[in-house]
Write a protein that holds these residues in place. Structure first.
Motif, PDB file in Angstrom:
ATOM      1  N   UNK A  97       0.840  -1.190   0.000  1.00 48.47           N
ATOM      2  CA  UNK A  97       0.000   0.000   0.000  1.00 48.47           C
ATOM      3  C   UNK A  97       0.880   1.247   0.000  1.00 48.47           C
ATOM      4  N   UNK A  98       0.745   2.038  -1.059  1.00 53.52           N
ATOM      5  CA  UNK A  98       1.591   3.217  -1.256  1.00 53.52           C
ATOM      6  C   UNK A  98       0.710   4.458  -1.346  1.00 53.52           C
ATOM      7  N   UNK A  99       1.081   5.491  -0.607  1.00 55.77           N
ATOM      8  CA  UNK A  99       0.390   6.779  -0.657  1.00 55.77           C
ATOM      9  C   UNK A  99       1.290   7.779  -1.375  1.00 55.77           C
ATOM     10  N   UNK A 100       0.708   8.549  -2.309  1.00 54.45           N
ATOM     11  CA  UNK A 100       1.503   9.507  -3.080  1.00 54.45           C
ATOM     12  C   UNK A 100       0.650  10.717  -3.424  1.00 54.45           C
ATOM     13  N   UNK A 101       1.263  11.895  -3.543  1.00 54.31           N
ATOM     14  CA  UNK A 101       0.499  13.057  -3.994  1.00 54.31           C
ATOM     15  C   UNK A 101       0.024  12.830  -5.427  1.00 54.31           C
ATOM     16  N   UNK A 102      -1.137  13.352  -5.798  1.00 52.51           N
ATOM     17  CA  UNK A 102      -1.665  13.106  -7.147  1.00 52.51           C
ATOM     18  C   UNK A 102      -0.693  13.462  -8.261  1.00 52.51           C
ATOM     19  N   UNK A 103       0.127  14.502  -8.064  1.00 56.12           N
ATOM     20  CA  UNK A 103       1.079  14.886  -9.111  1.00 56.12           C
ATOM     21  C   UNK A 103       2.058  13.758  -9.400  1.00 56.12           C
ATOM     22  N   UNK A 123       1.505  -6.876  -5.763  1.00 54.39           N
ATOM     23  CA  UNK A 123       0.527  -5.918  -6.261  1.00 54.39           C
ATOM     24  C   UNK A 123       0.668  -4.591  -5.518  1.00 54.39           C
ATOM     25  N   UNK A 124       0.554  -3.493  -6.266  1.00 53.23           N
ATOM     26  CA  UNK A 124       0.657  -2.160  -5.685  1.00 53.23           C
ATOM     27  C   UNK A 124      -0.732  -1.551  -5.568  1.00 53.23           C
ATOM     28  N   UNK A 125      -1.105  -1.174  -4.359  1.00 52.42           N
ATOM     29  CA  UNK A 125      -2.329  -0.404  -4.130  1.00 52.42           C
ATOM     30  C   UNK A 125      -1.912   1.051  -3.937  1.00 52.42           C
ATOM     31  N   UNK A 126      -2.223   1.885  -4.916  1.00 55.47           N
ATOM     32  CA  UNK A 126      -1.758   3.272  -4.919  1.00 55.47           C
ATOM     33  C   UNK A 126      -2.895   4.215  -4.555  1.00 55.47           C
ATOM     34  N   UNK A 127      -2.652   5.050  -3.556  1.00 58.63           N
ATOM     35  CA  UNK A 127      -3.633   6.044  -3.117  1.00 58.63           C
ATOM     36  C   UNK A 127      -3.076   7.432  -3.383  1.00 58.63           C
ATOM     37  N   UNK A 128      -3.794   8.220  -4.189  1.00 58.62           N
ATOM     38  CA  UNK A 128      -3.355   9.574  -4.505  1.00 58.62           C
ATOM     39  C   UNK A 128      -3.951  10.585  -3.546  1.00 58.62           C
ATOM     40  N   UNK A 129      -3.119  11.150  -2.678  1.00 59.41           N
ATOM     41  CA  UNK A 129      -3.600  12.117  -1.692  1.00 59.41           C
ATOM     42  C   UNK A 129      -2.439  12.971  -1.207  1.00 59.41           C
ATOM     43  N   UNK A 130      -2.746  14.214  -0.837  1.00 63.61           N
ATOM     44  CA  UNK A 130      -1.720  15.076  -0.246  1.00 63.61           C
ATOM     45  C   UNK A 130      -1.788  15.043   1.274  1.00 63.61           C
ATOM     46  N   UNK A 131      -2.751  14.299   1.822  1.00 65.25           N
ATOM     47  CA  UNK A 131      -2.897  14.221   3.279  1.00 65.25           C
ATOM     48  C   UNK A 131      -1.707  13.483   3.886  1.00 65.25           C
ATOM     49  N   UNK A 132      -1.265  13.948   5.048  1.00 59.55           N
ATOM     50  CA  UNK A 132      -0.182  13.271   5.745  1.00 59.55           C
ATOM     51  C   UNK A 132      -0.658  11.908   6.234  1.00 59.55           C
ATOM     52  N   UNK A 133       0.234  10.945   6.205  1.00 59.85           N
ATOM     53  CA  UNK A 133      -0.104   9.571   6.567  1.00 59.85           C
ATOM     54  C   UNK A 133       0.204   9.327   8.036  1.00 59.85           C
ATOM     55  N   UNK A 134      -0.723   8.670   8.732  1.00 61.53           N
ATOM     56  CA  UNK A 134      -0.471   8.182  10.083  1.00 61.53           C
ATOM     57  C   UNK A 134      -0.157   6.694   9.959  1.00 61.53           C
ATOM     58  N   UNK A 135       1.131   6.343  10.024  1.00 63.06           N
ATOM     59  CA  UNK A 135       1.534   4.959   9.798  1.00 63.06           C
ATOM     60  C   UNK A 135       1.018   4.017  10.877  1.00 63.06           C
ATOM     61  N   UNK A 136       0.681   4.546  12.044  1.00 56.84           N
ATOM     62  CA  UNK A 136       0.146   3.703  13.113  1.00 56.84           C
ATOM     63  C   UNK A 136      -1.343   3.429  12.943  1.00 56.84           C
TER      64      UNK A 136
END
Length: 303
Positions: A97-103, A123-136
């Motif tokens: 699971x990978x979080x990335x800014x939309x750009x 498999x890569x699950x990609x989430x496009x967001x600028x929100x900061x991630x809470x890894x916990x």
């Protein structure tokens, strides 16, 4: 104080009983009898020297000590399950699971086909967001972020996209092909705004003592601004990395000749907690991503 830990079996039964607020559903989940669950809970209470449950009607609810223990055991069992899943060899594809800014996600998506070809079991699950991630809290293995590389408690490895710059571009069909040739003409155009680079900075870098108009469409995400430019709605400041395909295909073209290539101190980073060891699947993705960044075709501004 004894360092001896209760058995894993007893802790699993305790966690299930606490989660279900009773012994019967815990017994069903673990394929045990009600009496076996009750016996294990009583033995655990005797070992710890405290009551863990209290009866309320038909339910068995956690006591204060039980709640404290439940929070720890629940998290520990989840970590054990995650660790076992990562090292267990089977034919099922693993997910990352990978979080990335939309750009950056826009740049990344076309390249994922290469990753799947090289690593068919991941498999890569990609989430496009600028929100900061809470890894916990969030189910995220890696985050890709744009910034100065300083996030508290995080390790940040810079992506080698060192030729990243911004330049003014538009659709070749904008104003029926009558594109601006001077800064004065550019000021009269519809300027598309996004938060990653301001027109005021661009005009300053052009060393023109003029202020850009603040009118024109404003977008909170880079891909939205790019879609507006592609559809001929105005001129935008384009990220040379994220817009390289559109520039190479001629869907977007630089305006003016010899315009400044505006650079930033910010960059894209791979981000994850310092306290967390990267899993093998995360390392595989990071190695591939770094190679993609090295190989990325960079569009140059017109001279």
């Amino acid at each position: 104080m004894s360092d001896r830990l209760p058995s894993l079996k007893a802790l699993r039964i305790f966690e299930a009983a606490g989660r279900h607020h009773g012994y019967s559903r815990a017994a069903d989940e673990l394929f045990l009898t009600h009496s076996a669950v009750s016996h294990q809970i009583k033995a655990l209470e005797a070992e710890l020297g405290t009551k863990l449950f209290r009866r309320v009607g038909h339910s068995m609810l956690l006591t204060e000590d039980g709640q404290r223990l439940y929070l720890v055991v629940n998290e520990a069992l989840a970590l054990i399950a995650k660790g076992v899943a990562e090292v267990r060899a089977d034919d099922r594809p693993q997910t990352l699971n990978v979080s990335a800014p939309p750009s950056l996600a826009t740049w990344l998506v076309p390249r994922l086909a290469d990753f799947r070809r090289r690593h068919p079991h991941l498999e890569i699950n990609l989430s496009g967001t600028i929100a900061l991630v809470d890894f916990n809290r969030d189910d995220v293995d890696l985050a890709l972020r744009f910034g100065l590389g300083v996030w508290p408690g995080m390790r940040a490895d810079r992506l080698p996209l060192d030729d990243l710059f911004y330049m003014a571009v538009c659709s070749p069909e904008y104003r029926h092909g009558r594109l601006p040739k001077t800064v004065g003409e550019l000021r009269k155009c519809t300027l598309i705004h996004h938060p990653f680079m301001s027109w005021e900075e661009w005009f300053k870098s052009a060393r023109k003592n003029v202020k850009p108009p603040t009118s024109g469409p404003h977008f909170n995400e880079y891909p939205l601004a790019m879609q507006a430019a592609l559809s001929g709605q105005g001129v935008m400041l384009a990220n040379s990395i994220m817009t390289s395909a559109e520039l190479a295909s001629g869907q977007l073209v630089p305006v003016l000749q010899g315009q400044p290539a505006l650079r930033q101190s910010s960059a894209y980073y791979i981000v994850f907690p310092k306290s967390r060891t990267l899993s093998s699947k995360a390392r595989t993705f990071c190695d591939w991503l770094l190679k993609q960044a090295h190989q990325s075709t960079i569009a140059k501004p017109s001279k």
